[in-house]
Design a protein around this motif. Structure first.
Motif, mmCIF file in Angstrom:
data_model
loop_
_atom_site.group_PDB
_atom_site.id
_atom_site.type_symbol
_atom_site.label_atom_id
_atom_site.label_comp_id
_atom_site.label_asym_id
_atom_site.label_seq_id
_atom_site.Cartn_x
_atom_site.Cartn_y
_atom_site.Cartn_z
ATOM 1 N N PHE A 118 14.278 41.396 36.857
ATOM 2 C CA PHE A 118 14.546 41.321 38.288
ATOM 3 C C PHE A 118 15.959 40.793 38.492
ATOM 4 O O PHE A 118 16.320 39.760 37.945
ATOM 5 N N GLN A 119 16.740 41.532 39.238
ATOM 6 C CA GLN A 119 18.115 41.115 39.505
ATOM 7 C C GLN A 119 18.323 40.956 40.997
ATOM 8 O O GLN A 119 17.767 41.720 41.786
ATOM 9 N N MET A 120 19.143 39.994 41.346
ATOM 10 C CA MET A 120 19.440 39.739 42.753
ATOM 11 C C MET A 120 20.922 39.498 42.926
ATOM 12 O O MET A 120 21.603 39.054 42.002
ATOM 13 N N SER A 121 21.406 39.787 44.116
ATOM 14 C CA SER A 121 22.799 39.509 44.462
ATOM 15 C C SER A 121 22.926 39.417 45.967
ATOM 16 O O SER A 121 22.234 40.130 46.695
ATOM 17 N N LEU A 122 23.795 38.565 46.401
ATOM 18 C CA LEU A 122 24.109 38.490 47.824
ATOM 19 C C LEU A 122 25.219 39.469 48.188
ATOM 20 O O LEU A 122 25.609 39.565 49.341
ATOM 21 N N ASN A 123 25.745 40.184 47.166
ATOM 22 C CA ASN A 123 26.796 41.177 47.366
ATOM 23 C C ASN A 123 28.010 40.608 48.095
ATOM 24 O O ASN A 123 28.564 41.233 48.994
ATOM 25 N N ARG A 124 28.395 39.416 47.680
ATOM 26 C CA ARG A 124 29.569 38.783 48.267
ATOM 27 C C ARG A 124 30.829 39.463 47.746
ATOM 28 O O ARG A 124 30.830 40.066 46.678
ATOM 29 N N ILE A 125 31.875 39.335 48.499
ATOM 30 C CA ILE A 125 33.174 39.870 48.094
ATOM 31 C C ILE A 125 33.934 38.763 47.377
ATOM 32 O O ILE A 125 34.073 37.648 47.893
ATOM 33 N N HIS A 126 34.395 39.085 46.169
ATOM 34 C CA HIS A 126 35.181 38.154 45.366
ATOM 35 C C HIS A 126 36.490 38.844 45.009
ATOM 36 O O HIS A 126 36.496 39.971 44.522
ATOM 37 N N ASP A 127 37.596 38.161 45.254
ATOM 38 C CA ASP A 127 38.894 38.731 44.928
ATOM 39 C C ASP A 127 39.908 37.592 44.837
ATOM 40 O O ASP A 127 39.665 36.484 45.329
ATOM 41 N N THR A 128 41.012 37.889 44.195
ATOM 42 C CA THR A 128 42.124 36.952 44.099
ATOM 43 C C THR A 128 43.384 37.705 44.485
ATOM 44 O O THR A 128 43.574 38.850 44.077
ATOM 45 N N VAL A 129 44.215 37.069 45.293
ATOM 46 C CA VAL A 129 45.471 37.694 45.716
ATOM 47 C C VAL A 129 46.613 36.709 45.490
ATOM 48 O O VAL A 129 46.466 35.512 45.752
ATOM 49 N N LYS A 130 47.702 37.214 44.965
ATOM 50 C CA LYS A 130 48.893 36.396 44.769
ATOM 51 C C LYS A 130 49.961 36.889 45.722
ATOM 52 O O LYS A 130 50.323 38.071 45.712
ATOM 53 N N ILE A 131 50.465 35.999 46.540
ATOM 54 C CA ILE A 131 51.500 36.322 47.518
ATOM 55 C C ILE A 131 52.825 35.790 46.980
ATOM 56 O O ILE A 131 52.926 34.617 46.623
ATOM 57 N N ASN A 132 53.810 36.649 46.899
ATOM 58 C CA ASN A 132 55.131 36.288 46.406
ATOM 59 C C ASN A 132 56.153 36.428 47.517
ATOM 60 O O ASN A 132 56.209 37.458 48.185
ATOM 61 N N GLU A 133 56.932 35.405 47.702
ATOM 62 C CA GLU A 133 58.049 35.419 48.640
ATOM 63 C C GLU A 133 59.218 34.740 47.941
ATOM 64 O O GLU A 133 59.207 33.523 47.740
ATOM 65 N N GLY A 134 60.191 35.532 47.518
ATOM 66 C CA GLY A 134 61.314 34.973 46.771
ATOM 67 C C GLY A 134 60.817 34.346 45.479
ATOM 68 O O GLY A 134 60.092 34.967 44.714
#
Length: 111
Positions: free
Chosen positions: A2-18
């Motif tokens: 039996f498998q379960m998931s809340l189907n959440r969104i997981h991500d990582t973002v790197k913002i570069n400025e100079g």
């Protein structure tokens, strides 16, 4: 098994400025995010050239909080030296280039 998931969104973002960069993490419920993004859209649509700075800042903070959470939203505002326009632009860019696709993917998986 039996498998379960809340189907959440997981991500990582790197913002570069100079020479500066900021790494932010996304961890959210897609249904809540969609509702929050819809409310953000209303707030952003109401902004015009005559809007008070406080109204623009409030919309920027709400938009970034929906995506990144309150603590990281503050980090993002600090990163852009409280320039609400920059925060709105970077959040909009992240949404259109990445988050929208992740939301759709999770929604399809949940069906």
């Amino acid at each position: 098994m039996f498998q379960m998931s809340l189907n959440r969104i997981h991500d990582t973002v790197k913002i570069n400025e100079g020479n500066d960069s900021l790494v932010l993490h996304v961890n959210g419920d897609p249904r809540r995010m969609v509702a929050g993004l819809s409310e953000s859209q209303k707030m952003l649509t109401a902004i015009n050239d005559d809007s008070p700075t406080e109204e623009i800042t409030k919309a920027a903070e709400y938009f970034s909080t929906v995506i990144f959470g309150a603590e990281q939203s503050k980090q993002l505002m600090d990163f852009y030296h409280n320039d609400a326009g920059c925060v709105i632009n970077i959040c909009g860019q992240y949404f259109s280039e990445r988050l929208k696709t992740l939301i759709i993917k999770v929604q399809k998986k949940a069906k």
